[in-house]
Write a protein that holds these residues in place. Structure first.
Motif, PDB file in Angstrom:
ATOM      1  N   ILE A   1       0.841  -1.198   0.000  1.00  0.00           N
ATOM      2  CA  ILE A   1       0.000   0.000   0.000  1.00  0.00           C
ATOM      3  C   ILE A   1       0.873   1.243   0.000  1.00  0.00           C
ATOM      4  O   ILE A   1       0.580   2.227  -0.719  1.00  0.00           O
ATOM      5  N   ARG A   2       1.983   1.228   0.748  1.00  0.00           N
ATOM      6  CA  ARG A   2       2.894   2.380   0.745  1.00  0.00           C
ATOM      7  C   ARG A   2       3.541   2.561  -0.626  1.00  0.00           C
ATOM      8  O   ARG A   2       3.679   3.692  -1.110  1.00  0.00           O
ATOM      9  N   ASP A   3       3.951   1.448  -1.258  1.00  0.00           N
ATOM     10  CA  ASP A   3       4.540   1.558  -2.600  1.00  0.00           C
ATOM     11  C   ASP A   3       3.531   2.111  -3.609  1.00  0.00           C
ATOM     12  O   ASP A   3       3.873   2.943  -4.472  1.00  0.00           O
ATOM     13  N   LEU A   4       2.281   1.676  -3.514  1.00  0.00           N
ATOM     14  CA  LEU A   4       1.240   2.182  -4.406  1.00  0.00           C
ATOM     15  C   LEU A   4       1.000   3.671  -4.177  1.00  0.00           C
ATOM     16  O   LEU A   4       0.881   4.455  -5.140  1.00  0.00           O
ATOM     17  N   HIS A   5       0.971   4.073  -2.921  1.00  0.00           N
ATOM     18  CA  HIS A   5       0.765   5.493  -2.605  1.00  0.00           C
ATOM     19  C   HIS A   5       1.930   6.334  -3.123  1.00  0.00           C
ATOM     20  O   HIS A   5       1.721   7.437  -3.676  1.00  0.00           O
ATOM     21  N   HIS A   6       3.151   5.819  -2.969  1.00  0.00           N
ATOM     22  CA  HIS A   6       4.323   6.542  -3.449  1.00  0.00           C
ATOM     23  C   HIS A   6       4.281   6.699  -4.971  1.00  0.00           C
ATOM     24  O   HIS A   6       4.608   7.777  -5.518  1.00  0.00           O
ATOM     25  N   HIS A   7       3.873   5.675  -5.677  1.00  0.00           N
ATOM     26  CA  HIS A   7       3.802   5.754  -7.144  1.00  0.00           C
ATOM     27  C   HIS A   7       2.738   6.757  -7.592  1.00  0.00           C
ATOM     28  O   HIS A   7       2.962   7.533  -8.546  1.00  0.00           O
ATOM     29  N   LEU A   8       1.606   6.758  -6.930  1.00  0.00           N
ATOM     30  CA  LEU A   8       0.554   7.711  -7.300  1.00  0.00           C
ATOM     31  C   LEU A   8       0.997   9.153  -7.061  1.00  0.00           C
ATOM     32  O   LEU A   8       0.660  10.054  -7.850  1.00  0.00           O
ATOM     33  N   ARG A   9       1.734   9.388  -6.002  1.00  0.00           N
ATOM     34  CA  ARG A   9       2.210  10.750  -5.729  1.00  0.00           C
ATOM     35  C   ARG A   9       3.255  11.177  -6.767  1.00  0.00           C
ATOM     36  O   ARG A   9       3.305  12.353  -7.153  1.00  0.00           O
ATOM     37  N   GLU A  10       4.093  10.270  -7.165  1.00  0.00           N
ATOM     38  CA  GLU A  10       5.112  10.613  -8.164  1.00  0.00           C
ATOM     39  C   GLU A  10       4.469  10.992  -9.505  1.00  0.00           C
ATOM     40  O   GLU A  10       4.979  11.857 -10.223  1.00  0.00           O
ATOM     41  N   ARG A  11       3.392  10.353  -9.844  1.00  0.00           N
ATOM     42  CA  ARG A  11       2.724  10.638 -11.119  1.00  0.00           C
ATOM     43  C   ARG A  11       1.712  11.775 -11.007  1.00  0.00           C
ATOM     44  O   ARG A  11       1.083  12.130 -12.015  1.00  0.00           O
ATOM     45  N   ASP A  12       1.584  12.343  -9.808  1.00  0.00           N
ATOM     46  CA  ASP A  12       0.576  13.401  -9.597  1.00  0.00           C
ATOM     47  C   ASP A  12      -0.789  12.940 -10.082  1.00  0.00           C
ATOM     48  O   ASP A  12      -1.531  13.657 -10.779  1.00  0.00           O
ATOM     49  N   SER A  13      -1.115  11.729  -9.674  1.00  0.00           N
ATOM     50  CA  SER A  13      -2.373  11.138 -10.120  1.00  0.00           C
ATOM     51  C   SER A  13      -3.553  11.789  -9.412  1.00  0.00           C
ATOM     52  O   SER A  13      -3.453  12.226  -8.255  1.00  0.00           O
ATOM     53  N   LYS A  14      -4.671  11.843 -10.112  1.00  0.00           N
ATOM     54  CA  LYS A  14      -5.911  12.339  -9.535  1.00  0.00           C
ATOM     55  C   LYS A  14      -6.645  11.260  -8.739  1.00  0.00           C
ATOM     56  O   LYS A  14      -7.694  11.533  -8.138  1.00  0.00           O
ATOM     57  N   LEU A  15      -6.072  10.089  -8.762  1.00  0.00           N
ATOM     58  CA  LEU A  15      -6.653   8.979  -8.015  1.00  0.00           C
ATOM     59  C   LEU A  15      -6.004   8.943  -6.633  1.00  0.00           C
ATOM     60  O   LEU A  15      -4.797   8.798  -6.514  1.00  0.00           O
ATOM     61  N   TYR A  16      -6.805   9.085  -5.613  1.00  0.00           N
ATOM     62  CA  TYR A  16      -6.282   9.152  -4.252  1.00  0.00           C
ATOM     63  C   TYR A  16      -6.365   7.778  -3.586  1.00  0.00           C
ATOM     64  O   TYR A  16      -7.262   6.964  -3.881  1.00  0.00           O
ATOM     65  N   LEU A  17      -5.414   7.572  -2.691  1.00  0.00           N
ATOM     66  CA  LEU A  17      -5.312   6.262  -2.045  1.00  0.00           C
ATOM     67  C   LEU A  17      -6.534   5.975  -1.174  1.00  0.00           C
ATOM     68  O   LEU A  17      -7.021   4.838  -1.143  1.00  0.00           O
ATOM     69  N   HIS A  18      -7.033   6.979  -0.455  1.00  0.00           N
ATOM     70  CA  HIS A  18      -8.159   6.727   0.448  1.00  0.00           C
ATOM     71  C   HIS A  18      -9.416   6.311  -0.330  1.00  0.00           C
ATOM     72  O   HIS A  18     -10.277   5.616   0.186  1.00  0.00           O
ATOM     73  N   GLU A  19      -9.478   6.735  -1.657  1.00  0.00           N
ATOM     74  CA  GLU A  19     -10.598   6.294  -2.470  1.00  0.00           C
ATOM     75  C   GLU A  19     -10.451   4.823  -2.851  1.00  0.00           C
ATOM     76  O   GLU A  19     -11.442   4.069  -2.890  1.00  0.00           O
ATOM     77  N   LEU A  20      -9.222   4.425  -3.126  1.00  0.00           N
ATOM     78  CA  LEU A  20      -8.993   3.017  -3.461  1.00  0.00           C
ATOM     79  C   LEU A  20      -9.228   2.093  -2.255  1.00  0.00           C
ATOM     80  O   LEU A  20      -9.622   0.928  -2.442  1.00  0.00           O
ATOM     81  N   LEU A  21      -8.960   2.607  -1.061  1.00  0.00           N
ATOM     82  CA  LEU A  21      -9.106   1.772   0.146  1.00  0.00           C
ATOM     83  C   LEU A  21     -10.511   1.816   0.721  1.00  0.00           C
ATOM     84  O   LEU A  21     -10.733   1.353   1.843  1.00  0.00           O
ATOM     85  N   GLU A  22     -11.426   2.362   0.000  1.00  0.00           N
ATOM     86  CA  GLU A  22     -12.813   2.402   0.476  1.00  0.00           C
ATOM     87  C   GLU A  22     -13.354   0.974   0.618  1.00  0.00           C
ATOM     88  O   GLU A  22     -13.294   0.172  -0.299  1.00  0.00           O
ATOM     89  N   GLY A  23     -13.867   0.670   1.784  1.00  0.00           N
ATOM     90  CA  GLY A  23     -14.365  -0.689   2.068  1.00  0.00           C
ATOM     91  C   GLY A  23     -13.316  -1.625   2.615  1.00  0.00           C
ATOM     92  O   GLY A  23     -13.634  -2.760   3.002  1.00  0.00           O
ATOM     93  N   SER A  24     -12.053  -1.206   2.640  1.00  0.00           N
ATOM     94  CA  SER A  24     -10.986  -2.050   3.199  1.00  0.00           C
ATOM     95  C   SER A  24     -10.927  -1.890   4.723  1.00  0.00           C
ATOM     96  O   SER A  24     -11.334  -0.871   5.281  1.00  0.00           O
ATOM     97  N   GLU A  25     -10.384  -2.890   5.370  1.00  0.00           N
ATOM     98  CA  GLU A  25     -10.277  -2.894   6.825  1.00  0.00           C
ATOM     99  C   GLU A  25      -8.904  -3.397   7.234  1.00  0.00           C
ATOM    100  O   GLU A  25      -8.307  -4.224   6.542  1.00  0.00           O
ATOM    101  N   ILE A  26      -8.438  -2.881   8.357  1.00  0.00           N
ATOM    102  CA  ILE A  26      -7.168  -3.359   8.912  1.00  0.00           C
ATOM    103  C   ILE A  26      -7.357  -4.782   9.436  1.00  0.00           C
ATOM    104  O   ILE A  26      -8.329  -5.070  10.148  1.00  0.00           O
ATOM    105  N   TYR A  27      -6.451  -5.638   9.078  1.00  0.00           N
ATOM    106  CA  TYR A  27      -6.539  -7.027   9.505  1.00  0.00           C
ATOM    107  C   TYR A  27      -5.757  -7.215  10.805  1.00  0.00           C
ATOM    108  O   TYR A  27      -4.555  -6.960  10.863  1.00  0.00           O
ATOM    109  N   LEU A  28      -6.464  -7.650  11.826  1.00  0.00           N
ATOM    110  CA  LEU A  28      -5.839  -7.930  13.117  1.00  0.00           C
ATOM    111  C   LEU A  28      -5.773  -9.442  13.295  1.00  0.00           C
ATOM    112  O   LEU A  28      -6.817 -10.096  13.487  1.00  0.00           O
ATOM    113  N   PRO A  29      -4.600 -10.009  13.199  1.00  0.00           N
ATOM    114  CA  PRO A  29      -4.499 -11.472  13.334  1.00  0.00           C
ATOM    115  C   PRO A  29      -4.868 -11.918  14.743  1.00  0.00           C
ATOM    116  O   PRO A  29      -4.674 -11.209  15.722  1.00  0.00           O
ATOM    117  N   GLU A  30      -5.410 -13.081  14.796  1.00  0.00           N
ATOM    118  CA  GLU A  30      -5.801 -13.651  16.091  1.00  0.00           C
ATOM    119  C   GLU A  30      -4.556 -14.022  16.892  1.00  0.00           C
ATOM    120  O   GLU A  30      -3.649 -14.688  16.386  1.00  0.00           O
TER     121      GLU A  30
END
Length: 229
Positions: A60-89
């Motif tokens: 996710i950090r690598d994807l965010h870094h690539h989007l910032r380098e390209r000055d993309s109009k696609l924001y990371l928080h939009e892509l992560l909509e519906g995602s949840e942090i996984y807490l292992p048992e």
């Protein structure tokens, strides 16, 4: 500690054919890792929602870094909509059997000590353990000690009275002989009183002082016994 998240449908569709990430020209390595992560299905967590995809925070950090380098109009928080942090048992390590047995032994010992402390002043009614007989013996000894104390008090006061009365006859006899010298010449208000009455008064005073001293000693002794209880 959380190190990944459960990918939502938005991220899965964006990485698929014709998705939102296709025009962003992701690096081949990053796309391969994302596709591999989204290709694996995680069957844990909420079983009602079916298998889910785990994506590490590094990707996710690598994807965010690539989007910032390209000055993309696609924001990371939009892509992560519906995602949840996984807490292992968290898997608890097995406990040492020796330690568990020792803790149980200590718990039983502490419970027995607490029970003995609580029931220390409770009268035991089981005659097989001698509880009634022992309590009766304690009461008899207490009553006996009380009777002896009262008897000693009476004997001490009476002895002080008798000794003072008998010993004062010599003192008051001499005083009567001295004070009675030419007493007939004294005024009526200054004539000495009866020696017998003076001896009785002196004996009463001494007996009262001795009695008060004995009472003080008795009270202090009773306070000490009550403090021990």
């Amino acid at each position: 500690m959380a190190s990944s998240l459960l990918a939502g449908e938005r991220l899965v569709r964006a990485l698929g054919p014709g998705g939102e990430l296709e025009p962003e020209q992701l690096p081949r390595k990053l796309r391969a890792e994302l596709e591999a992560a989204l290709g694996k299905k995680h069957t844990g967590g909420d079983s009602s929602s079916g298998p889910q995809h785990l994506v590490s925070f590094r990707l996710i950090r690598d994807l965010h870094h690539h989007l910032r380098e390209r000055d993309s109009k696609l924001y990371l928080h939009e892509l992560l909509e519906g995602s949840e942090i996984y807490l292992p048992e968290v898997v608890k390590p097995p406990r040492n059997p020796e330690l568990v047995a020792r803790l149980e032994k200590i718990k039983i010992q502490l419970a027995n000590e607490e029970y003995k402390r609580i029931t220390r002043n409770v009268t035991c009614q089981d005659s097989r353990h001698g509880g009634t007989l022992s309590d009766l013996g304690k009461q008899v000894r207490s009553l006996k000690a009380l009777v002896i104390t009262i008897f000693n008090f009476i004997v001490t006061v009476v002895a002080a009275f008798v000794c003072t009365y008998l010993g004062s006859q010599y003192v008051f006899t001499e005083m009567a002989s001295v004070l009675g010298y030419r007493a007939e010449c004294w005024p009526a208000s200054l004539k000495p009183g009866s020696p017998h009455l003076q001896r009785v008064l002196a004996a009463l005073i001494v007996a009262s002082v001795v009695g008060l001293a004995e009472l003080y000693v008795m009270v202090r002794a009773m306070e000490g016994e009550l403090g021990e209880l």
